[in-house]
Structure formats: C-alpha cells, structure tokens
Enzyme design. Structure first.
Site, mmCIF file in Angstrom:
data_model
loop_
_atom_site.group_PDB
_atom_site.id
_atom_site.type_symbol
_atom_site.label_atom_id
_atom_site.label_comp_id
_atom_site.label_asym_id
_atom_site.label_seq_id
_atom_site.Cartn_x
_atom_site.Cartn_y
_atom_site.Cartn_z
ATOM 1 N N VAL A 34 0.827 -1.205 0.000
ATOM 2 C CA VAL A 34 0.000 0.000 0.000
ATOM 3 C C VAL A 34 0.862 1.256 0.000
ATOM 4 O O VAL A 34 0.626 2.187 -0.777
ATOM 5 C CB VAL A 34 -0.963 0.004 1.206
ATOM 6 C CG1 VAL A 34 -1.749 1.311 1.258
ATOM 7 C CG2 VAL A 34 -1.922 -1.176 1.124
ATOM 8 N N LYS A 118 -7.466 -0.628 10.113
ATOM 9 C CA LYS A 118 -8.819 -0.842 10.652
ATOM 10 C C LYS A 118 -8.800 -1.254 12.119
ATOM 11 O O LYS A 118 -9.657 -0.842 12.896
ATOM 12 C CB LYS A 118 -9.598 -1.866 9.822
ATOM 13 C CG LYS A 118 -9.093 -3.302 9.856
ATOM 14 C CD LYS A 118 -8.270 -3.602 8.653
ATOM 15 C CE LYS A 118 -7.773 -5.029 8.614
ATOM 16 N NZ LYS A 118 -6.879 -5.245 7.454
ATOM 17 N N VAL A 145 -11.748 0.748 5.591
ATOM 18 C CA VAL A 145 -12.871 -0.138 5.276
ATOM 19 C C VAL A 145 -13.098 -0.153 3.777
ATOM 20 O O VAL A 145 -13.212 0.892 3.146
ATOM 21 C CB VAL A 145 -14.168 0.319 5.984
ATOM 22 C CG1 VAL A 145 -15.329 -0.589 5.613
ATOM 23 C CG2 VAL A 145 -13.986 0.349 7.489
ATOM 24 N N ILE A 149 -13.257 1.754 -2.113
ATOM 25 C CA ILE A 149 -14.664 2.167 -2.177
ATOM 26 C C ILE A 149 -14.865 3.330 -1.203
ATOM 27 O O ILE A 149 -14.554 3.197 -0.026
ATOM 28 C CB ILE A 149 -15.604 1.007 -1.797
ATOM 29 C CG1 ILE A 149 -15.293 -0.238 -2.640
ATOM 30 C CG2 ILE A 149 -17.058 1.406 -1.964
ATOM 31 C CD1 ILE A 149 -16.011 -1.485 -2.165
ATOM 32 N N GLY A 200 -1.817 -15.188 -3.074
ATOM 33 C CA GLY A 200 -1.601 -13.968 -2.315
ATOM 34 C C GLY A 200 -2.854 -13.323 -1.765
ATOM 35 O O GLY A 200 -2.806 -12.216 -1.214
ATOM 36 N N GLU A 203 -3.222 -14.704 4.008
ATOM 37 C CA GLU A 203 -1.959 -14.734 4.739
ATOM 38 C C GLU A 203 -1.606 -16.173 5.120
ATOM 39 O O GLU A 203 -2.443 -17.078 5.088
ATOM 40 C CB GLU A 203 -2.074 -13.892 6.010
ATOM 41 C CG GLU A 203 -2.442 -12.436 5.780
ATOM 42 C CD GLU A 203 -1.306 -11.638 5.147
ATOM 43 O OE1 GLU A 203 -0.151 -12.106 5.221
ATOM 44 O OE2 GLU A 203 -1.584 -10.577 4.575
ATOM 45 N N LYS A 218 -13.845 -3.762 10.799
ATOM 46 C CA LYS A 218 -14.423 -2.859 9.805
ATOM 47 C C LYS A 218 -15.887 -2.543 10.124
ATOM 48 O O LYS A 218 -16.337 -1.401 9.956
ATOM 49 C CB LYS A 218 -14.304 -3.481 8.415
ATOM 50 C CG LYS A 218 -12.867 -3.643 7.941
ATOM 51 C CD LYS A 218 -12.793 -4.437 6.652
ATOM 52 C CE LYS A 218 -11.353 -4.627 6.200
ATOM 53 N NZ LYS A 218 -11.251 -5.505 5.000
ATOM 54 N N GLY A 315 -6.120 -4.614 -1.938
ATOM 55 C CA GLY A 315 -5.044 -4.434 -2.905
ATOM 56 C C GLY A 315 -4.377 -3.080 -2.748
ATOM 57 O O GLY A 315 -4.967 -2.125 -2.229
#
Length: 437
Positions: A34, A118, A145, A149, A200, A203, A218, A315
């Site tokens: 990220v 989160k 969250v 989006i 991927g 985990e 969340k 992602g």
C-alpha cells in the site's frame, strides 16, 4: 481576555493560511504494497497541494526505489519523521503496536494522520479523534474499510442528511474469494484456502480473515461512522467460514440462495444488533453477485432507503486511491478535522440476537426417528420448522440433510442446538447459518 483570544484566532488563521498556501509535506510510514502504491500516485499524478518528503520503513535500504525524486528522504528512524516539517503522516504499517503510539506522537507533534489501519481505528478511534481535535489536526481513515470504495466518506458526508438504521455488507475479500471458489469449483475449504494463499489473497496465518476478525473491526468502524453507535469490537459476534462445505452450496441452491460472509449491524432505540458470520443470501440480492476480492456495503436510511457501495475492497492500488483521496481532502480543508463527525457516536449494548430464518445442516448416522427427535427439541424451544431437504447419493454413515426454520431469535436456535448436540446420531456439530431476507 477578549483581546488575547482575538489575537490567538488571528495567529491561528495566519498559520492555517500559511499551510494552505503551500504544498503539504507528506511522510509515508510503511513502504509495503500500500505504501509504495501511495508513493507511486503522489509521484506520477502529483496531486496539487501535496509533496512527498519522507518514507519510513524498517531496514529501509532494501526498500529504496529509483522512481521517486532524490529529494525524498528515506529513514528507518520514526523520530526523523516526527521531528521533520511534515504536515501529514500516512500510517500503513498496520497492527496496534507500535502504530497506535506513533499515531499519537504524530498528532501531538502537530501532524495530521491518514491511516488504513482498521484495527487501530476500531479499537482506538474515539480516543485518537479526540486527540486530533484537541491538537487541531485531521485524522482520516477512508482506506480502513472496503479499500478503494468511498464508503466512509459516503456515509459521513453523502448520506449525512439521512438517519441510517442498518448496514450490511461483504467486507473481507479473502473470505469472499474462498467461498466463491468452494461454490464454483466444488472444492473443500482447505483446498480453497491453500489456493488463496498461493495467489496472495490469504496470509500464511489466515485467522484474522477467515474467523471474521478483520471484518468485525471494519463493521465496528462502519457502525460508528454510519449508525453513530460506539461499540467494542470484542462484543460483536464473529464466526468462521471454515465449517462451510461444498454440500452447503448445493443445499443453498435448492433455496435459491448462495453463501457469503456477511457483516451486518442494525440500530434500535436501545441496542446495536451486530454480527459477522457466513450467511445465506438470496440469489437476487446484490450480495450474491459479489465475487472474488470485491467488497459491497448496503446502507438503509430512515428517509433515503437503501444505498449500495461496491468495488475493489483490497489491494495496493485501490487502498492507495482512498488514502490519496483523504490527503487531497486535508489539503483542501486545512482548518477542519475531517473525521470529527464520527466522534459523535453514542455507546449502546451489543447483541447478536437477530430475528431471522435459519439454515441448519446436519451430518448424521442414518436411523429411524431423527427428524422426530429434532422436531421435539425445536417444539420445546418454541421454534417452527419451515422445510426439510435431503439430497440422495450420500453414505448412510455420514448423511447430510438440511432443516430451515421460520423466523426466530438466534438465541433460541443456539439453545436448541445445545440440546441437539447431545444426540448420539450426530456425526459432527450442526452448522447454523442465518438466512438474510
């Protein structure tokens, strides 16, 4: 006293004008998937009012890239970031320790914070929001969250004129991927999990996702921002998807349904009903169409009715888009704590005792009187059976069949299942799933 206050207001306004007149200096704390995506957007798109100045990461030398300007300072000392003339810290290291401490220190040192964390916001959000307000800083968490989006801003601002009473959604892409693979390929949970790990999506230790803990955090954030209810995530029921088998999708199809991990919260005058668990959803529901790593959130308002937010929920790039959107918001409104609205949440007792229909899947050693024995227990609990399904072709030593129940409280079903668990014809514990109508 009035003159002093007026002078302070003028000085504060001058400082705010000074900050807004120049680009905000941004530090990224955590240069993983990220963090690097955020840096890529800031370097390639160069949003007005934002300048990337610092990147922090442990063992930072192995993280260096050649596509960022030479002016960006790389460091493995968080003190460098906290002492620098940085206006906004982007926290993307995740977890609670040391993230919580670093976020507190950043705010106290006069820096706003944008986070995708989160668990941090679910557990420490109210405290950190108050701290940000006290220090006249922003704390924004739109990326915490549903990734890319804009559900947090949508609930806080886009639906601010409504009174939201219910939230429901698919908040974990790992679970959704696993369930859709069990459904489409007819493979076991373990096989689907291994596949998700290889690709991927999951985990090495998948408990946070498959046991509902990620989605629960969340949902806690959504309840606070959308329903204005403050809740301890530990009080929200979270159940694993690991008990779902291919046969459950076969029976769900007979009911014109599919199975998804559903997070839902409903506010009444005195209670927050909330849970995260695998659930049967009707094939016509928008929830049934969500596949792979996508997320969806449905809100229901007292005046505006139902609103749906959907898209890529995980992602690097989708999450980075949400983070950069928060950064742009701060750059455009330097004097406003953009997340303070969610600190108006009130505490309510939390319950999982929804009233709904239920799907009960049994594996039994076939013998006479099984249905009669179950019906007797349900009758004693005041529960009505709606239907019974038994597909042919399964061995008598491990025979699956399904009973659906008419709408009743979850607690009544749980009580009945405690008595049923003592019956000697059961091969394994009954699977109890709510049916979302």
């Amino acid at each position: 006293m009035t003159n002093v206050s007026a002078e302070s207001a003028v000085l504060s306004s001058a400082r705010d004008s000074s900050v807004s007149a120049r680009a905000l200096n941004v530090a990224i704390v955590g240069f993983g998937t990220v963090g690097s995506s955020v840096a890529r957007i800031l370097s390639e798109r160069s949003p007005a009012g934002l300048r990337l100045t610092h990147i922090f990461n442990r063992k930072v030398e192995r993280k260096r890239v050649d596509w960022l300007p030479e002016s960006v300072r790389w460091t493995d000392d968080i003190g460098d970031v906290l002492a620098a003339e940085v206006d906004v810290v982007v926290e993307v290291i995740g977890g609670l320790d040391p993230a919580a401490d670093w976020v507190r220190r950043a705010i106290k040192s006069g820096k706003s914070v944008v986070t995708a964390n989160k668990q941090l916001i679910a557990r420490h959000g109210p405290e950190l929001l108050r701290l940000a307000a006290e220090n006249n800083q922003h704390l924004t968490f739109g990326a915490s969250v549903a990734g890319g989006i804009p559900v947090i801003s949508g609930l806080q601002e886009g639906l601010a004129g409504d009174e939201l009473v219910q939230l429901c959604g698919i908040l974990n892409g790992t679970c959704n991927y696993i369930l859709t693979r069990i459904q489409s390929a007819g493979i076991s949970f373990d096989e689907a999990l291994r596949e998700a790990q290889k690709l991927g999506f999951a985990e090495a230790n998948p408990s946070e996702d498959v046991d509902g803990l990620d989605a629960r955090a969340k949902l806690t954030i959504l309840a606070r921002t959308g329903l204005r209810v403050s809740a301890d995530p530990n009080e929200i029921l979270a159940r694993s998807i690991s008990a779902i088998e291919p046969v459950d999708f076969e029976y769900a199809k007979l009911l014109d349904c599919t199975i998804r991990q559903i997070s839902r919260a409903e506010k009444t005058s005195d209670t927050l009903f909330a849970s995260v668990q695998p659930t049967l959803v009707h094939a016509s529901s928008p929830l049934a169409a969500v596949e792979g790593g996508q997320n969806l959130v449905m809100s229901t308002g007292k005046f505006g009715g139902e609103t749906v937010f959907a898209g890529h929920g995980a992602g690097g790039n989708p999450t980075a888009v949400a983070i950069v959107s928060d950064l742009i918001s701060i750059a455009q409104s330097p004097t406003r704590n953009g997340a303070a609205v969610s600190d108006a949440a009130v505490p309510l007792p939390v319950s999982f005792d929804f009233i709904s229909r239920h799907y009960l899947r049994f594996f039994v050693k076939d013998e006479p009187g099984i249905i009669a024995a179950l019906a007797t227990i349900f009758c004693r609990s005041g529960i009505n059976i709606d239907s019974v399904f038994q597909k042919p072709g399964y061995p008598k030593s491990r025979l699956p069949f399904v009973i659906t129940l008419e709408p009743c409280k979850t607690s009544l079903v749980e009580e009945a299942l405690q008595h049923i668990s003592k019956l000697d014809f059961l091969v394994q514990p009954c699977l109890n799933l709510p049916i979302l109508d």
